[in-house]
Design a protein around this motif. Structure first.
Motif, mmCIF file in Angstrom:
data_model
loop_
_atom_site.group_PDB
_atom_site.id
_atom_site.type_symbol
_atom_site.label_atom_id
_atom_site.label_comp_id
_atom_site.label_asym_id
_atom_site.label_seq_id
_atom_site.Cartn_x
_atom_site.Cartn_y
_atom_site.Cartn_z
ATOM 1 N N GLN A 105 0.817 -1.206 0.000
ATOM 2 C CA GLN A 105 0.000 0.000 0.000
ATOM 3 C C GLN A 105 0.847 1.250 0.000
ATOM 4 O OE1 GLN A 105 -2.834 0.092 3.205
ATOM 5 N NE2 GLN A 105 -3.807 1.972 2.506
ATOM 6 N N TYR A 106 0.415 2.214 -0.803
ATOM 7 C CA TYR A 106 0.991 3.552 -0.749
ATOM 8 C C TYR A 106 -0.058 4.482 -0.181
ATOM 9 C CZ TYR A 106 2.214 8.267 -2.142
ATOM 10 O OH TYR A 106 2.460 9.616 -2.113
ATOM 11 N N ALA A 107 0.300 5.206 0.881
ATOM 12 C CA ALA A 107 -0.624 6.129 1.528
ATOM 13 C C ALA A 107 -0.106 7.544 1.377
ATOM 14 C CB ALA A 107 -0.782 5.771 3.008
ATOM 15 N N THR A 108 -0.998 8.437 0.982
ATOM 16 C CA THR A 108 -0.585 9.810 0.684
ATOM 17 C C THR A 108 -0.686 10.738 1.883
ATOM 18 O OG1 THR A 108 -2.823 10.233 -0.114
ATOM 19 C CG2 THR A 108 -1.171 9.636 -1.754
ATOM 20 N N LEU A 109 -1.863 10.822 2.484
ATOM 21 C CA LEU A 109 -2.090 11.861 3.480
ATOM 22 C C LEU A 109 -2.460 11.343 4.863
ATOM 23 C CD1 LEU A 109 -4.027 14.470 1.313
ATOM 24 C CD2 LEU A 109 -1.624 14.522 1.998
ATOM 25 N N LEU A 110 -2.533 10.042 5.025
ATOM 26 C CA LEU A 110 -2.797 9.513 6.357
ATOM 27 C C LEU A 110 -2.139 8.151 6.514
ATOM 28 C CD1 LEU A 110 -6.436 8.145 6.699
ATOM 29 C CD2 LEU A 110 -5.285 8.432 4.527
ATOM 30 N N ILE A 111 -1.928 7.765 7.752
ATOM 31 C CA ILE A 111 -1.344 6.466 8.056
ATOM 32 C C ILE A 111 -2.327 5.384 7.616
ATOM 33 C CG2 ILE A 111 -0.654 4.940 9.941
ATOM 34 C CD1 ILE A 111 0.271 7.479 11.446
ATOM 35 N N PRO A 112 -1.878 4.327 6.935
ATOM 36 C CA PRO A 112 -2.791 3.264 6.492
ATOM 37 C C PRO A 112 -3.580 2.678 7.652
ATOM 38 C CG PRO A 112 -0.643 3.005 5.462
ATOM 39 C CD PRO A 112 -0.492 4.085 6.483
ATOM 40 N N GLY A 113 -4.823 2.288 7.371
ATOM 41 C CA GLY A 113 -5.709 1.788 8.419
ATOM 42 C C GLY A 113 -5.144 0.643 9.222
ATOM 43 N N LEU A 114 -4.437 -0.290 8.577
ATOM 44 C CA LEU A 114 -3.890 -1.450 9.278
ATOM 45 C C LEU A 114 -2.778 -1.076 10.254
ATOM 46 C CD1 LEU A 114 -3.774 -4.160 6.457
ATOM 47 C CD2 LEU A 114 -5.386 -3.995 8.357
ATOM 48 N N LEU A 115 -2.237 0.132 10.117
ATOM 49 C CA LEU A 115 -1.151 0.576 10.995
ATOM 50 C C LEU A 115 -1.622 1.592 12.029
ATOM 51 C CD1 LEU A 115 1.704 1.053 8.344
ATOM 52 C CD2 LEU A 115 1.367 -0.880 9.885
ATOM 53 N N GLN A 116 -2.903 1.905 12.047
ATOM 54 C CA GLN A 116 -3.388 2.963 12.921
ATOM 55 C C GLN A 116 -3.583 2.495 14.367
ATOM 56 O OE1 GLN A 116 -6.879 4.858 11.294
ATOM 57 N NE2 GLN A 116 -5.847 5.364 9.349
ATOM 58 N N ALA A 207 5.458 8.712 -9.094
ATOM 59 C CA ALA A 207 4.501 8.062 -9.994
ATOM 60 C C ALA A 207 3.080 7.988 -9.463
ATOM 61 C CB ALA A 207 4.993 6.649 -10.323
ATOM 62 N N ALA A 208 2.855 8.312 -8.182
ATOM 63 C CA ALA A 208 1.510 8.152 -7.612
ATOM 64 C C ALA A 208 1.034 9.431 -6.946
ATOM 65 C CB ALA A 208 1.493 6.994 -6.624
ATOM 66 N N MET A 209 1.335 10.559 -7.546
ATOM 67 C CA MET A 209 0.952 11.827 -6.939
ATOM 68 C C MET A 209 -0.555 12.057 -6.938
ATOM 69 S SD MET A 209 4.024 14.295 -8.317
ATOM 70 C CE MET A 209 3.545 15.682 -7.290
ATOM 71 N N GLU A 210 -1.287 11.289 -7.751
ATOM 72 C CA GLU A 210 -2.728 11.502 -7.851
ATOM 73 C C GLU A 210 -3.540 10.731 -6.814
ATOM 74 O OE1 GLU A 210 -3.217 12.572 -12.566
ATOM 75 O OE2 GLU A 210 -3.599 10.532 -11.917
ATOM 76 N N GLY A 211 -2.914 9.827 -6.053
ATOM 77 C CA GLY A 211 -3.712 9.109 -5.062
ATOM 78 C C GLY A 211 -3.039 7.885 -4.500
ATOM 79 N N SER A 212 -3.763 7.216 -3.596
ATOM 80 C CA SER A 212 -3.239 6.040 -2.904
ATOM 81 C C SER A 212 -3.437 4.786 -3.749
ATOM 82 C CB SER A 212 -3.945 5.882 -1.557
ATOM 83 O OG SER A 212 -5.329 5.690 -1.753
ATOM 84 N N ILE A 213 -2.715 3.735 -3.368
ATOM 85 C CA ILE A 213 -2.779 2.442 -4.061
ATOM 86 C C ILE A 213 -2.763 1.353 -2.998
ATOM 87 C CG2 ILE A 213 -1.643 0.854 -5.662
ATOM 88 C CD1 ILE A 213 -0.150 3.270 -6.807
ATOM 89 N N THR A 248 3.901 0.889 -10.722
ATOM 90 C CA THR A 248 3.885 2.184 -10.027
ATOM 91 C C THR A 248 4.388 2.031 -8.605
ATOM 92 O OG1 THR A 248 2.033 2.985 -11.359
ATOM 93 C CG2 THR A 248 2.406 4.077 -9.246
ATOM 94 N N TYR A 249 3.934 0.977 -7.933
ATOM 95 C CA TYR A 249 4.356 0.753 -6.546
ATOM 96 C C TYR A 249 5.863 0.486 -6.473
ATOM 97 C CZ TYR A 249 4.426 -0.950 -1.776
ATOM 98 O OH TYR A 249 4.712 -1.107 -0.449
ATOM 99 N N GLU A 250 6.371 -0.264 -7.421
ATOM 100 C CA GLU A 250 7.811 -0.534 -7.445
ATOM 101 C C GLU A 250 8.606 0.753 -7.632
ATOM 102 O OE1 GLU A 250 8.051 -3.398 -10.538
ATOM 103 O OE2 GLU A 250 7.439 -5.089 -9.265
ATOM 104 N N LEU A 251 8.098 1.663 -8.451
ATOM 105 C CA LEU A 251 8.761 2.957 -8.616
ATOM 106 C C LEU A 251 8.770 3.727 -7.296
ATOM 107 C CD1 LEU A 251 7.340 4.160 -12.064
ATOM 108 C CD2 LEU A 251 9.672 3.388 -11.582
#
Length: 279
Positions: A105-116, A207-213, A248-251
């Motif tokens: 997972q790539y998270a942009t603006l918040l900590i991923p749910g599984l890590l919260q 490569a993922a400036m438009e959102g999370s993956i 994209t994630y690999e980048l």
């Protein structure tokens, strides 16, 4: 295609529906691909229904009953099987997440749910719904914490997160909450339950400036990718789409700090937040 995974029908309505679909299909002598043709979906999608990684849509249930001669069973039970503690746009992704062997997972603006942590999740939920009753917020927090129990298993799933530095710098819930949240991430990393890389501001454009993956791999089903926006979400299993997002994630991992340097940064930031709370 790999053989279907044996599900425990008593574990959930979704598992029951998947087990019954597999039983009815085999009784009719149909392969997943043959049933898919009759339902106007792919054989892969049928396999995912049977494995419980996808949900049977209410509009499809009557056709399933017609093709398999199941006398309305799937139409009657579809609603119960689709009930979820999660918002509609995320429910299917959460259920797929619970069966994944690997989550990237790539998270942009918040900590991923599984890590919260509960405190961080509470601050996020309150920000999303500022006028909601406290009981509703606690219900949302409990559902999110239930998801984190996936990490109680010492080996699966593999969780590999790339977190944008912006998510760590945004003071969500206050310095004390942030210090606790970052210490929790560091602890998971040190215990080998998560691989975390920080994508620093210094990486510039990526490569993922438009959102999370969120990429998910499964033991007995094709991989999927989940895209999420404000109040929306989309789960995709199209091979070309998944392949592109994996690249994209690999980048992103190539641009991010190493896991060791990321851990050092996270622990330093946790200390800074703690000192800010208690000068």
């Amino acid at each position: 295609m790999p053989g279907p995974k044996d599900l425990d029908p008593s574990s959930s309505p979704r598992a029951l529906l998947g087990a019954e679909l597999r039983h009815a299909r085999e009784k009719k002598g149909l392969s997943q691909e043959a049933l898919g043709l009759k339902l106007f979906v792919s054989g892969t999608f049928v396999g995912q229904l049977e494995a419980g990684t996808r949900r049977l849509r209410p509009d499809m249930a009557p056709l399933v009953d017609e093709v398999l001669g199941t006398n309305g069973f799937f139409e009657r039970n579809c609603e119960a099987a689709n009930k979820s503690r999660y918002p509609e746009h995320f429910a299917e992704a959460a259920e797929a997440e619970a069966q994944a062997t690997a989550i990237r997972q790539y998270a942009t603006l918040l900590i991923p749910g599984l890590l919260q942590t509960p405190g961080y999740a509470r601050a996020v939920c309150r920000a999303y719904q500022p006028t909601a009753p406290e009981e509703k917020i606690e219900e949302l927090v409990a559902a999110r914490m239930e998801r984190t129990r996936l990490l109680d298993n010492p080996t699966e799933p593999l969780l590999w997160a790339v977190i944008d530095e912006a998510a760590l710098r945004r003071v969500t819930g206050g310095p004390e909450v942030m210090a606790e949240a970052l210490r929790h991430i560091a602890d998971l990393c040190r215990r080998g339950r998560a691989i975390v890389q920080v994508l620093p501001f210094g990486a510039g454009a990526h490569a993922a400036m438009e959102g999370s993956i969120k990429l998910m791999d499964f033991e007995d089903a094709p991989p999927m990718v989940y895209f999420e926006g404000v109040g929306t979400g989309r789960l995709e299993d199209d091979p070309a789409t998944v392949k592109h997002q994996r690249f994209t994630y690999e980048l992103l991992t190539a641009c991010a700090l190493s896991p060791q340097k990321s851990l050092a940064l996270i622990e330093t930031m946790a200390q800074d937040y703690a000192h800010e709370e208690h000068p």
